[in-house]
Design a protein around this motif. Sequence first.
Motif, PDB file in Angstrom:
ATOM      1  N   GLY A  71     -11.993 -13.742  48.797  1.00 53.20           N
ATOM      2  CA  GLY A  71     -12.216 -15.164  48.594  1.00 53.20           C
ATOM      3  C   GLY A  71     -11.062 -15.829  47.859  1.00 53.20           C
ATOM      4  N   THR A  72     -10.565 -15.158  46.826  1.00 55.25           N
ATOM      5  CA  THR A  72      -9.435 -15.693  46.069  1.00 55.25           C
ATOM      6  C   THR A  72      -8.203 -15.844  46.951  1.00 55.25           C
ATOM      7  OG1 THR A  72     -10.274 -14.630  44.050  1.00 55.25           O
ATOM      8  CG2 THR A  72      -7.975 -15.346  44.048  1.00 55.25           C
ATOM      9  N   VAL A  73      -7.920 -14.825  47.743  1.00 56.24           N
ATOM     10  CA  VAL A  73      -6.757 -14.876  48.639  1.00 56.24           C
ATOM     11  C   VAL A  73      -6.921 -15.984  49.674  1.00 56.24           C
ATOM     12  CG1 VAL A  73      -5.476 -13.597  50.398  1.00 56.24           C
ATOM     13  CG2 VAL A  73      -6.209 -12.447  48.304  1.00 56.24           C
ATOM     14  N   LEU A  74      -8.123 -16.134  50.210  1.00 59.93           N
ATOM     15  CA  LEU A  74      -8.365 -17.199  51.180  1.00 59.93           C
ATOM     16  C   LEU A  74      -8.152 -18.576  50.555  1.00 59.93           C
ATOM     17  CD1 LEU A  74     -11.534 -15.962  53.107  1.00 59.93           C
ATOM     18  CD2 LEU A  74      -9.230 -16.231  54.021  1.00 59.93           C
ATOM     19  N   GLY A  75      -8.635 -18.755  49.336  1.00 60.90           N
ATOM     20  CA  GLY A  75      -8.452 -20.032  48.664  1.00 60.90           C
ATOM     21  C   GLY A  75      -6.985 -20.365  48.467  1.00 60.90           C
ATOM     22  N   VAL A  78      -5.446 -21.284  51.883  1.00 57.67           N
ATOM     23  CA  VAL A  78      -5.820 -22.618  52.344  1.00 57.67           C
ATOM     24  C   VAL A  78      -5.003 -23.692  51.621  1.00 57.67           C
ATOM     25  CG1 VAL A  78      -7.682 -24.326  52.376  1.00 57.67           C
ATOM     26  CG2 VAL A  78      -8.138 -21.970  53.076  1.00 57.67           C
ATOM     27  N   GLU A  79      -4.822 -23.508  50.320  1.00 55.54           N
ATOM     28  CA  GLU A  79      -4.035 -24.500  49.566  1.00 55.54           C
ATOM     29  C   GLU A  79      -2.586 -24.510  50.028  1.00 55.54           C
ATOM     30  OE1 GLU A  79      -1.493 -26.403  46.877  1.00 55.54           O
ATOM     31  OE2 GLU A  79      -1.455 -24.206  47.107  1.00 55.54           O
ATOM     32  N   ARG A  80      -2.026 -23.330  50.223  1.00 54.18           N
ATOM     33  CA  ARG A  80      -0.615 -23.230  50.594  1.00 54.18           C
ATOM     34  C   ARG A  80      -0.350 -23.704  52.026  1.00 54.18           C
ATOM     35  NH1 ARG A  80       3.667 -22.156  46.999  1.00 54.18           N
ATOM     36  NH2 ARG A  80       2.848 -20.977  45.239  1.00 54.18           N
ATOM     37  N   LEU A  81      -1.199 -23.300  52.945  1.00 54.21           N
ATOM     38  CA  LEU A  81      -0.922 -23.515  54.363  1.00 54.21           C
ATOM     39  C   LEU A  81      -1.542 -24.775  54.938  1.00 54.21           C
ATOM     40  CD1 LEU A  81      -1.429 -19.835  55.601  1.00 54.21           C
ATOM     41  CD2 LEU A  81       0.701 -20.958  54.926  1.00 54.21           C
ATOM     42  N   LEU A  82      -2.643 -25.243  54.345  1.00 56.89           N
ATOM     43  CA  LEU A  82      -3.347 -26.385  54.930  1.00 56.89           C
ATOM     44  C   LEU A  82      -3.281 -27.629  54.052  1.00 56.89           C
ATOM     45  CD1 LEU A  82      -5.182 -27.410  57.235  1.00 56.89           C
ATOM     46  CD2 LEU A  82      -7.144 -26.684  55.844  1.00 56.89           C
ATOM     47  N   VAL A  83      -3.580 -27.483  52.785  1.00 58.22           N
ATOM     48  CA  VAL A  83      -3.692 -28.650  51.912  1.00 58.22           C
ATOM     49  C   VAL A  83      -2.338 -29.131  51.411  1.00 58.22           C
ATOM     50  CG1 VAL A  83      -4.679 -29.510  49.756  1.00 58.22           C
ATOM     51  CG2 VAL A  83      -6.021 -28.010  51.226  1.00 58.22           C
ATOM     52  N   ARG A  84      -1.473 -28.219  51.030  1.00 60.46           N
ATOM     53  CA  ARG A  84      -0.184 -28.624  50.460  1.00 60.46           C
ATOM     54  C   ARG A  84       0.663 -29.445  51.434  1.00 60.46           C
ATOM     55  NH1 ARG A  84       3.363 -24.938  46.505  1.00 60.46           N
ATOM     56  NH2 ARG A  84       1.298 -24.967  45.568  1.00 60.46           N
ATOM     57  N   PRO A  85       0.733 -29.082  52.722  1.00 62.05           N
ATOM     58  CA  PRO A  85       1.506 -29.922  53.647  1.00 62.05           C
ATOM     59  C   PRO A  85       0.967 -31.342  53.767  1.00 62.05           C
ATOM     60  CG  PRO A  85       1.145 -27.757  54.601  1.00 62.05           C
ATOM     61  CD  PRO A  85       0.289 -27.828  53.378  1.00 62.05           C
ATOM     62  N   PRO A  94      -6.790 -34.456  53.614  1.00 58.81           N
ATOM     63  CA  PRO A  94      -7.233 -33.111  53.207  1.00 58.81           C
ATOM     64  C   PRO A  94      -8.723 -32.897  53.427  1.00 58.81           C
ATOM     65  CG  PRO A  94      -5.835 -34.098  51.525  1.00 58.81           C
ATOM     66  CD  PRO A  94      -6.166 -35.177  52.493  1.00 58.81           C
ATOM     67  N   ILE A  95      -9.521 -33.932  53.234  1.00 58.66           N
ATOM     68  CA  ILE A  95     -10.968 -33.805  53.438  1.00 58.66           C
ATOM     69  C   ILE A  95     -11.278 -33.516  54.906  1.00 58.66           C
ATOM     70  CG2 ILE A  95     -13.167 -35.043  53.329  1.00 58.66           C
ATOM     71  CD1 ILE A  95     -12.104 -36.537  50.921  1.00 58.66           C
ATOM     72  N   ILE A  96     -10.634 -34.272  55.793  1.00 58.96           N
ATOM     73  CA  ILE A  96     -10.837 -34.050  57.229  1.00 58.96           C
ATOM     74  C   ILE A  96     -10.356 -32.659  57.622  1.00 58.96           C
ATOM     75  CG2 ILE A  96     -10.162 -34.831  59.524  1.00 58.96           C
ATOM     76  CD1 ILE A  96      -9.988 -37.665  58.357  1.00 58.96           C
ATOM     77  N   ALA A  97      -9.227 -32.243  57.053  1.00 56.23           N
ATOM     78  CA  ALA A  97      -8.693 -30.916  57.372  1.00 56.23           C
ATOM     79  C   ALA A  97      -9.648 -29.810  56.938  1.00 56.23           C
ATOM     80  CB  ALA A  97      -7.330 -30.731  56.699  1.00 56.23           C
ATOM     81  N   THR A  98     -10.245 -29.945  55.753  1.00 55.35           N
ATOM     82  CA  THR A  98     -11.179 -28.911  55.288  1.00 55.35           C
ATOM     83  C   THR A  98     -12.464 -28.916  56.113  1.00 55.35           C
ATOM     84  OG1 THR A  98     -12.057 -30.400  53.561  1.00 55.35           O
ATOM     85  CG2 THR A  98     -10.261 -28.916  52.943  1.00 55.35           C
ATOM     86  N   TRP A 186      -7.199 -23.540  43.384  1.00 51.89           N
ATOM     87  CA  TRP A 186      -7.874 -23.199  44.635  1.00 51.89           C
ATOM     88  C   TRP A 186      -8.325 -21.742  44.643  1.00 51.89           C
ATOM     89  CZ3 TRP A 186      -9.031 -25.776  49.322  1.00 51.89           C
ATOM     90  CH2 TRP A 186      -8.793 -27.153  49.282  1.00 51.89           C
ATOM     91  N   GLY A 187      -7.487 -20.845  44.111  1.00 55.29           N
ATOM     92  CA  GLY A 187      -7.865 -19.438  44.058  1.00 55.29           C
ATOM     93  C   GLY A 187      -9.070 -19.207  43.172  1.00 55.29           C
ATOM     94  N   LEU A 188      -9.083 -19.851  42.002  1.00 57.57           N
ATOM     95  CA  LEU A 188     -10.210 -19.717  41.085  1.00 57.57           C
ATOM     96  C   LEU A 188     -11.485 -20.275  41.702  1.00 57.57           C
ATOM     97  CD1 LEU A 188     -11.413 -19.104  38.295  1.00 57.57           C
ATOM     98  CD2 LEU A 188     -10.582 -21.348  37.534  1.00 57.57           C
ATOM     99  N   ALA A 189     -11.380 -21.430  42.317  1.00 55.80           N
ATOM    100  CA  ALA A 189     -12.554 -22.042  42.943  1.00 55.80           C
ATOM    101  C   ALA A 189     -13.102 -21.169  44.068  1.00 55.80           C
ATOM    102  CB  ALA A 189     -12.195 -23.424  43.476  1.00 55.80           C
TER     103      ALA A 189
END
Length: 283
Positions: A71-75, A78-85, A94-98, A186-189
Amino acid sequence: MTTFFNLTLAGLSSGAVFAALGLSLVIIYRATRVVNFAQPALALISSYVAYSVTKGTGSYWLGFAAAIVVGTVLGIAVERLLVRPLRNAPELSPIIATMGLLLVLQAVAGMIWSNEPHAFSYAFDFRGRFSAADLFAVLAVLVTATGVLLLFKFTSLGLRMRAAAFNPEVARLLGVRVGVMLTLGWGLAAAVGSLAGLLAVPPFISPTVLDEVFVFALTAAVLGGLDNPLGTIVGGLALGIGLSYVAGLLGPELVPLAALAILVSVLAVRPAGLFGRATARRV
C-alpha cells in the motif's frame, strides 16, 4: 437498553473502519490539498495482496505486513506518476485522475483475482457481542490516529509536510524538499488506508467491497473536518454508532439515506465540519 448497548458496540467497530479510511483521506489532504478518490482502490489491492500472501503462507500477519508495504509503495507511485505531473493543472484534474484510477484498479483486481468473492479471515476471533476482532479494529485505529496526530503536531517532519501543502513556494525558500514531503504524505496515507482495508474487508473480499465503506469514510472525514485527523476519528466513530442505530432500529436499507441526512445537517450548521476551521476569503 440492551439493544442500544449492543448497537453501540457494533457501531464502534464499523465506525473505527470509517475513521481509519477517512484518516487516510485527511493525511493526503493535509499533505497535498487533494481528495484522493482512488484511496479505496489502493486499499483494495493491498488487501488482495494480503489475501494472496496469507493463502500462500498460512500466516495472517505476513499478509498484513505485505499489505502495508504494498500500500505504501502504491501510494508513492500514484503521487509520483499520476498526481505530480498534474501539479500545475486545474484543481479538479487530480480529483478526476484519482477517480479514473479507482475504476482502473478495480478492473485490474477483477482480472487478477476474479470478481467472485473470496473468503478473507479476521485477525482474531470475530464471534461474540464485541469480539477480539472488533477490539483490535478500534485499538489499531486509535493507536494509528494518535501517531498521525503526534506526527503533524509535534514533529519537524509533520510541520514540513504541512508547509509543503499550504504554501510550497515559501516552503522551498525555507529549505523544505516539497516533492519529498508530498511523496511521504501519499505513502503514509496509503499505509493507513491499507490498514483500513484489512479491517473492512473480512469476511469476504471482492473488487467492490470497499465502495460503501469509502462513502461513509468520506462522510466521516467531511464531518470531522478534512484538515483535522482527530475530528475525523470522532466523526467516524460517531457516524458508525449512528448508522448502527439506524440499521438496528429502522432497517439497513435506510443507512445510506441516514448518512446523507447526517452530512447535510452538519454541513448546514458547520460548513467546515464539526472540528474544521472556517476560512474567510477576500472578494
